[in-house]
Design a protein around this motif. Structure first.
Motif, short mmCIF file in Angstrom:
data_model
loop_
_atom_site.label_atom_id
_atom_site.label_comp_id
_atom_site.label_asym_id
_atom_site.label_seq_id
_atom_site.Cartn_x
_atom_site.Cartn_y
_atom_site.Cartn_z
N GLY A 12 0.83 -1.21 0.00
CA GLY A 12 0.00 0.00 0.00
C GLY A 12 0.86 1.25 0.00
O GLY A 12 1.93 1.29 0.60
N ASN A 13 0.37 2.29 -0.65
CA ASN A 13 1.16 3.52 -0.79
C ASN A 13 0.24 4.73 -0.74
O ASN A 13 -0.36 5.10 -1.75
CB ASN A 13 1.94 3.49 -2.10
CG ASN A 13 3.07 4.51 -2.11
OD1 ASN A 13 3.41 5.08 -1.08
ND2 ASN A 13 3.65 4.74 -3.26
N ALA A 14 0.09 5.33 0.44
CA ALA A 14 -0.75 6.51 0.61
C ALA A 14 0.09 7.74 0.32
O ALA A 14 0.65 8.36 1.22
CB ALA A 14 -1.31 6.55 2.03
N ASN A 15 0.18 8.11 -0.95
CA ASN A 15 1.13 9.16 -1.35
C ASN A 15 0.50 10.25 -2.20
O ASN A 15 1.17 10.85 -3.05
CB ASN A 15 2.30 8.53 -2.11
CG ASN A 15 1.87 7.90 -3.43
OD1 ASN A 15 0.68 7.66 -3.66
ND2 ASN A 15 2.82 7.63 -4.30
N ALA A 16 -0.79 10.55 -1.97
CA ALA A 16 -1.45 11.60 -2.74
C ALA A 16 -0.83 12.96 -2.43
O ALA A 16 -0.35 13.21 -1.32
CB ALA A 16 -2.93 11.63 -2.44
N SER A 17 -0.84 13.84 -3.39
CA SER A 17 -0.34 15.20 -3.18
C SER A 17 -1.42 16.03 -2.48
O SER A 17 -2.58 15.64 -2.41
CB SER A 17 0.03 15.83 -4.52
OG SER A 17 -1.08 15.86 -5.38
N GLY A 18 -1.04 17.19 -1.99
CA GLY A 18 -1.99 18.08 -1.34
C GLY A 18 -1.92 17.97 0.17
O GLY A 18 -1.10 17.27 0.73
N SER A 19 -2.84 18.69 0.85
CA SER A 19 -2.88 18.68 2.30
C SER A 19 -3.55 17.41 2.81
O SER A 19 -4.23 16.69 2.06
CB SER A 19 -3.63 19.90 2.81
OG SER A 19 -4.99 19.85 2.39
N PHE A 20 -3.40 17.15 4.10
CA PHE A 20 -3.90 15.91 4.69
C PHE A 20 -5.41 15.74 4.46
O PHE A 20 -5.87 14.77 3.88
CB PHE A 20 -3.57 15.88 6.17
CG PHE A 20 -4.07 14.66 6.89
CD1 PHE A 20 -3.59 13.40 6.57
CD2 PHE A 20 -5.04 14.78 7.87
CE1 PHE A 20 -4.05 12.27 7.23
CE2 PHE A 20 -5.50 13.65 8.54
CZ PHE A 20 -5.00 12.41 8.21
N TRP A 21 -6.21 16.69 4.94
CA TRP A 21 -7.66 16.59 4.78
C TRP A 21 -8.14 17.17 3.46
O TRP A 21 -9.28 16.94 3.04
CB TRP A 21 -8.38 17.29 5.94
CG TRP A 21 -8.28 16.51 7.20
CD1 TRP A 21 -7.62 16.86 8.33
CD2 TRP A 21 -8.85 15.22 7.46
NE1 TRP A 21 -7.73 15.88 9.28
CE2 TRP A 21 -8.48 14.87 8.77
CE3 TRP A 21 -9.62 14.34 6.70
CZ2 TRP A 21 -8.86 13.66 9.35
CZ3 TRP A 21 -10.00 13.13 7.28
CH2 TRP A 21 -9.64 12.81 8.59
N GLY A 22 -7.29 17.93 2.77
CA GLY A 22 -7.69 18.48 1.48
C GLY A 22 -7.69 17.44 0.37
O GLY A 22 -8.23 17.67 -0.70
N THR A 23 -7.08 16.29 0.62
CA THR A 23 -7.02 15.23 -0.37
C THR A 23 -7.67 13.99 0.23
O THR A 23 -7.09 13.32 1.07
CB THR A 23 -5.56 14.91 -0.75
OG1 THR A 23 -4.91 16.12 -1.13
CG2 THR A 23 -5.51 13.92 -1.89
N THR A 24 -8.92 13.73 -0.16
CA THR A 24 -9.66 12.63 0.45
C THR A 24 -10.29 11.75 -0.61
O THR A 24 -10.46 12.14 -1.77
CB THR A 24 -10.77 13.16 1.38
OG1 THR A 24 -11.67 13.97 0.61
CG2 THR A 24 -10.20 13.96 2.52
N GLN A 25 -10.64 10.56 -0.18
CA GLN A 25 -11.35 9.60 -1.01
C GLN A 25 -12.67 9.28 -0.32
O GLN A 25 -12.68 8.85 0.84
CB GLN A 25 -10.54 8.32 -1.19
CG GLN A 25 -11.26 7.20 -1.91
CD GLN A 25 -11.47 7.52 -3.37
OE1 GLN A 25 -10.55 7.96 -4.04
NE2 GLN A 25 -12.69 7.33 -3.85
N SER A 26 -13.79 9.51 -0.99
CA SER A 26 -15.09 9.25 -0.40
C SER A 26 -15.46 7.78 -0.55
O SER A 26 -15.33 7.19 -1.62
CB SER A 26 -16.16 10.13 -1.06
OG SER A 26 -17.42 9.90 -0.47
N PHE A 27 -15.89 7.18 0.57
CA PHE A 27 -16.34 5.79 0.53
C PHE A 27 -17.39 5.59 1.61
O PHE A 27 -17.17 5.90 2.78
CB PHE A 27 -15.16 4.84 0.77
CG PHE A 27 -15.54 3.38 0.80
CD1 PHE A 27 -15.79 2.69 -0.38
CD2 PHE A 27 -15.68 2.71 2.00
CE1 PHE A 27 -16.16 1.37 -0.36
CE2 PHE A 27 -16.03 1.37 2.04
CZ PHE A 27 -16.29 0.70 0.85
#
Length: 244
Positions: A12-27
């Motif tokens: 697993g690789n949680a490496n999205a750019s942006g701020s912590f809460w500014g970059t989210t995945q809705s599920f």
């Protein structure tokens, strides 16, 4: 709530750019941060993890192996190995309603790159941990394995008993704790899944040698009756995921 049993979670690789809460995945109605929890992320959950290996996962910010937020967690007979993050290489738990309970878990060779806070093995951010028969070894903070914050960085409550640690810090005291810095004497830590390249089998390299001080040094109170390979535990069980 969920039960996770018998899995290897890796890559697993949680490496999205942006701020912590500014970059989210809705599920399922929740917004999950994509810079946390390379292996597992939970929010507002009740999770039971048994006989699971969490290895070789990475996060660009929090919790290379696991990120738990406002979650009740029980983890037994599991291995957290060689995960990496800036904060909390193995596990990052967040907020006071997050209460991880770990029993017979091996947390080794995880890394946190931040030199100030770290938490190579575990980071407790206003979370309350209960650790029993847990083995820490080879975890690093900014590349160092014998400094405060290499095993665990705590801004919460940590109740510990019958554990092995690598660092001689204030948190390494508790009921039945083994002397800090005592090498656990793994069979072969450089080959953690053993010659058969299959985790959770008797040739795994993280099994304790017969001469290890962790053999028979745990408590049987509320400990699992079998280890991660299915081997019956002794009346006085070993510390960590593997019976010695």
């Amino acid at each position: 709530s969920a039960v996770l049993n018998g899995f290897v979670i890796t890559g697993g690789n949680a490496n999205a750019s942006g701020s912590f809460w500014g970059t989210t995945q809705s599920f399922s109605g929740q917004n999950f941060p994509k810079r946390a929890g390379g292996g597992i992320t939970t929010l507002d959950s009740d999770l039971d993890i048994d006989n699971v290996v969490i290895t070789d996962n990475n996060s660009i910010e929090y919790g290379g192996g696991c990120f738990f937020m406002r979650s009740e967690l029980t983890m037994d007979n599991s291995v957290i190995y060689n995960n990496s993050a800036v904060y909390g290489g193995g596990i990052y738990a967040f907020q006071q309603t997050c209460n991880p309970k770990l029993t017979n878990v091996t947390i080794c060779y995880n890394s946190a790159s931040d030199a100030t806070y770290g938490g190579g093995g575990i980071y407790a951010n206003s979370a309350n941990y209960t650790l029993k028969n847990v083995l820490f070894w080879g975890n690093t903070k900014a590349g160092n394995d014998n400094v405060s914050g290499a095993d665990i960085l705590s801004y919460g409550t940590v109740t510990r008993s019958y554990c092995m640690t690598q660092t001689n810090s204030s948190w390494s005291s508790g009921t039945g704790m083994l002397t800090a810095g005592t090498n656990p004497s793994f069979i072969n830590s450089s080959d953690p899944d053993g010659a058969d390249n299959t985790w959770m089998t008797l040739d795994d390299g993280l099994v304790l040698n017969s001469t290890s001080s962790g053999v028979g040094a745990g408590t049987s109170t509320l400990a699992p009756s079998n280890d991660i390979t299915g081997k019956a535990r002794a009346t006085s069980p070993s510390i960590g995921a593997y019976e010695g």
